[in-house]
Design an enzyme around this catalytic site. Structure first.
Site, PDB file in Angstrom:
ATOM      1  N   SER A   1       0.838  -1.212   0.000  1.00 62.32           N
ATOM      2  CA  SER A   1       0.000   0.000   0.000  1.00 62.32           C
ATOM      3  C   SER A   1       0.866   1.252   0.000  1.00 62.32           C
ATOM      4  O   SER A   1       0.602   2.223  -0.717  1.00 62.32           O
ATOM      5  CB  SER A   1      -0.889   0.026   1.250  1.00 62.32           C
ATOM      6  OG  SER A   1      -1.823  -1.014   1.197  1.00 62.32           O
TER       7      SER A   1
ATOM      8  N   SER B   1     -13.289   1.478   2.893  1.00 58.68           N
ATOM      9  CA  SER B   1     -12.295   1.155   1.868  1.00 58.68           C
ATOM     10  C   SER B   1     -11.243   2.253   1.775  1.00 58.68           C
ATOM     11  O   SER B   1     -11.553   3.403   1.436  1.00 58.68           O
ATOM     12  CB  SER B   1     -12.976   0.991   0.499  1.00 58.68           C
ATOM     13  OG  SER B   1     -12.013   1.099  -0.526  1.00 58.68           O
TER      14      SER B   1
ATOM     15  N   ASP C   1      -6.935  -7.974   4.498  1.00 56.01           N
ATOM     16  CA  ASP C   1      -6.147  -8.792   3.568  1.00 56.01           C
ATOM     17  C   ASP C   1      -5.614 -10.071   4.208  1.00 56.01           C
ATOM     18  O   ASP C   1      -5.055 -10.929   3.520  1.00 56.01           O
ATOM     19  CB  ASP C   1      -4.963  -7.984   3.030  1.00 56.01           C
ATOM     20  CG  ASP C   1      -5.427  -6.855   2.115  1.00 56.01           C
ATOM     21  OD1 ASP C   1      -6.528  -6.965   1.546  1.00 56.01           O
ATOM     22  OD2 ASP C   1      -4.689  -5.864   1.989  1.00 56.01           O
TER      23      ASP C   1
ATOM     24  N   ARG D   1     -12.872 -14.292  -1.857  1.00 50.21           N
ATOM     25  CA  ARG D   1     -11.997 -14.983  -0.896  1.00 50.21           C
ATOM     26  C   ARG D   1     -12.769 -15.833   0.111  1.00 50.21           C
ATOM     27  O   ARG D   1     -12.174 -16.719   0.737  1.00 50.21           O
ATOM     28  CB  ARG D   1     -11.095 -13.965  -0.179  1.00 50.21           C
ATOM     29  CG  ARG D   1      -9.993 -13.471  -1.101  1.00 50.21           C
ATOM     30  CD  ARG D   1      -9.022 -12.534  -0.442  1.00 50.21           C
ATOM     31  NE  ARG D   1      -7.943 -12.235  -1.379  1.00 50.21           N
ATOM     32  CZ  ARG D   1      -7.132 -11.202  -1.296  1.00 50.21           C
ATOM     33  NH1 ARG D   1      -7.270 -10.324  -0.297  1.00 50.21           N
ATOM     34  NH2 ARG D   1      -6.170 -11.024  -2.182  1.00 50.21           N
TER      35      ARG D   1
END
Ligand code: S3P
Length: 443
Positions: free
Chosen positions: A27, A172, A323, A354
């Site tokens: 990131s 987000s 994540d 996922r």
């Protein structure tokens, strides 16, 4: 999508041991290159992640006239010759973000401020991921974004923007950062609020480039554009990526007699939900040598094997560990008791779904895992392994299953794993150096 590449993993032959340096934070690598490219002056960056995702961001800027000098062969140090906020040139070809959601969504904020038309796309996985969440706010600011159903490929015509008050419905950091980057080009203040706080690397890094960002007592982020970014006098140092470190922290927690140290890991509180969750599961992690690097703190993490147990994850921790859930699911499958995750529907729109992909992979390996619309319920136990599963081109699924396999009775073949190069190109050699049992099928 990065297809192909089969990993053969597990079971571990003995406890993991050693000290490893993890590559730079993904990131922060994206953000560092973006701000450096848009600044006046030259910025030196060290600890850059040379994964495919961040290299896609670098390539986009070179296509728009930014010169980048790589200072070493492994591409972890670079000098970016910024062109200023209004110095980018219209790219001659379509910009390609590959597999990277962070690249495309943040770059849409940058492109919204450009007085030229650009075309942006990505691989098959990225073309299926939602972009309306970023297209809508930048349209509101004055950019034009066109494309079928707001999916890639998209065409962006930017220009002079106006500030907005963006109230995001989704927690987000990509949406928040897209709006903050577009806000640099606006004529007045932009504010962003989010339902739960998300990683704040953009807010921490912008002041290093001379652009103040204020967070008020309600958590609303305010950016009043100064009209320019300035390259910092000091190099930007990027900490090691906590998301990559988690794979080895979980592996060491699961494999008996393990004792490892992970060096200089980013400790941003909005990134270490995984550490809180693994500690709540009885993980044994101890921080050493904590120091501040730029605006972020880093520490070595010493991890020892422990018997883990399931927990119900606090939904407030979800954005801080978003994540890391694939590998936490692997941990839960091999723990005692029940693990419950809810309010994590965002996992369904990552590089793969996922929840579904991990459920299928762990079930094939023998886990008791039940899919929920917004999470999972896992009853911990053993994994027999002895199966071939499909990572579906999702880097974090491939690495999570390689970790799970260390405690399986028989090895697991993990197909479509080549995508680990997007975020952690050295995963296999580093895992081997710690004693994980893993290799590529064709090696
Ligand atoms: C990221 C934000 C998160 C995360 C992604 C990186 C970022 O995505 O999953 O890997 O760098 O801003 P969302 O913003 O979609 O939650």
């Amino acid at each position: 999508m990065n297809v192909g590449g089969t990993l053969v993993a597990g079971p571990a032959k003995s406890g993991l041991s050693g000290v490893v340096s993890i590559p730079g934070d993904k990131s922060m690598s994206h953000r560092a290159i973006m701000l450096a490219a848009l600044a006046d002056g030259t910025t030196e960056i060290h600890g850059f992640l040379p994964g495919e995702d961040c290299l896609a961001t670098a390539t986009m800027f070179t296509q728009m006239g930014v010169t980048i000098d790589w200072l070493n062969d492994d591409k972890t140090s670079l000098r970016v010759h910024g062109v200023g906020l209004h110095g980018l040139k219209k790219p001659e070809t379509t910009l390609d973000a590959g597999n990277s959601g962070t690249c495309v969504r943040l770059m849409m904020g940058v492109l919204a401020g450009q007085a030229f038309e650009s075309h942006i796309t990505g691989d098959a996985s990225l073309q299926a991921r939602p972009m309306q969440r970023v297209a809508d706010p930048i349209r509101q600011m004055g950019a034009s974004v066109t494309g079928n159903d707001d999916l890639l490929p998209l065409t962006i015509q930017g220009g002079k923007l106006k500030g907005i008050q963006h109230i995001s419905k989704i927690a987000s950091a990509q949406v928040k950062s897209c709006v903050l980057l577009a806000a640099l080009f606006a004529e007045n203040e932009t504010t962003v609020s989010e339902p739960r706080p998300t990683r704040d690397h953009t807010e921490r890094m912008l002041p290093l480039f001379g652009q103040p960002v204020r967070v008020d007592r309600n958590g609303v982020i305010h950016l009043l554009p100064t009209g320019k970014l300035t390259a910092p006098n000091e190099p930007v140092y990027i900490p090691a990526d906590p998301s990559s470190a988690t794979f080895f922290a979980v592996a060491a927690s699961l494999v008996k007699h393990s004792d490892i140290t992970l060096q200089r890991i980013g400790m941003n509180p909005l990134r270490n939900g995984w550490k809180r969750i693994l500690s709540d599961m009885n993980g044994d992690m101890c921080l050493q040598h904590e120091v501040l690097v730029g605006q972020e703190s880093v520490a070595d993490i010493h991890v020892l094997y422990r018997d883990l147990h399931g927990i119900a994850v606090n939904p407030a921790d979800v954005p801080d560990a978003i994540d890391e859930f694939p590998v936490l699911f692997a941990a839960a499958s091999l723990s005692d008791g029940v693990f419950i995750l809810s309010e994590a529907e965002e996992l369904r729109v990552k590089e793969s779904d996922r929840i579904a992909v991990m459920a299928a992979a762990l079930q094939a390996a023998g886990a008791n895992i039940e899919e929920k619309p917004d999470g999972v319920k896992i009853i911990g136990g053993k994994l027999h392994g002895d199966c071939t599963i499909n990572a579906c081109g999702d880097h974090r699924i491939a690495m999570a299953m390689a970790v799970a396999a260390q405690c399986a009775e028989i090895e697991i073949h993990i197909e479509n794993s080549a995508s680990i190069a997007t975020s952690f190109p050295d995963f296999v050699p580093l895992a081997q150096s710690l004693g994980m049992n893993i290799h590529w099928a064709d090696c």
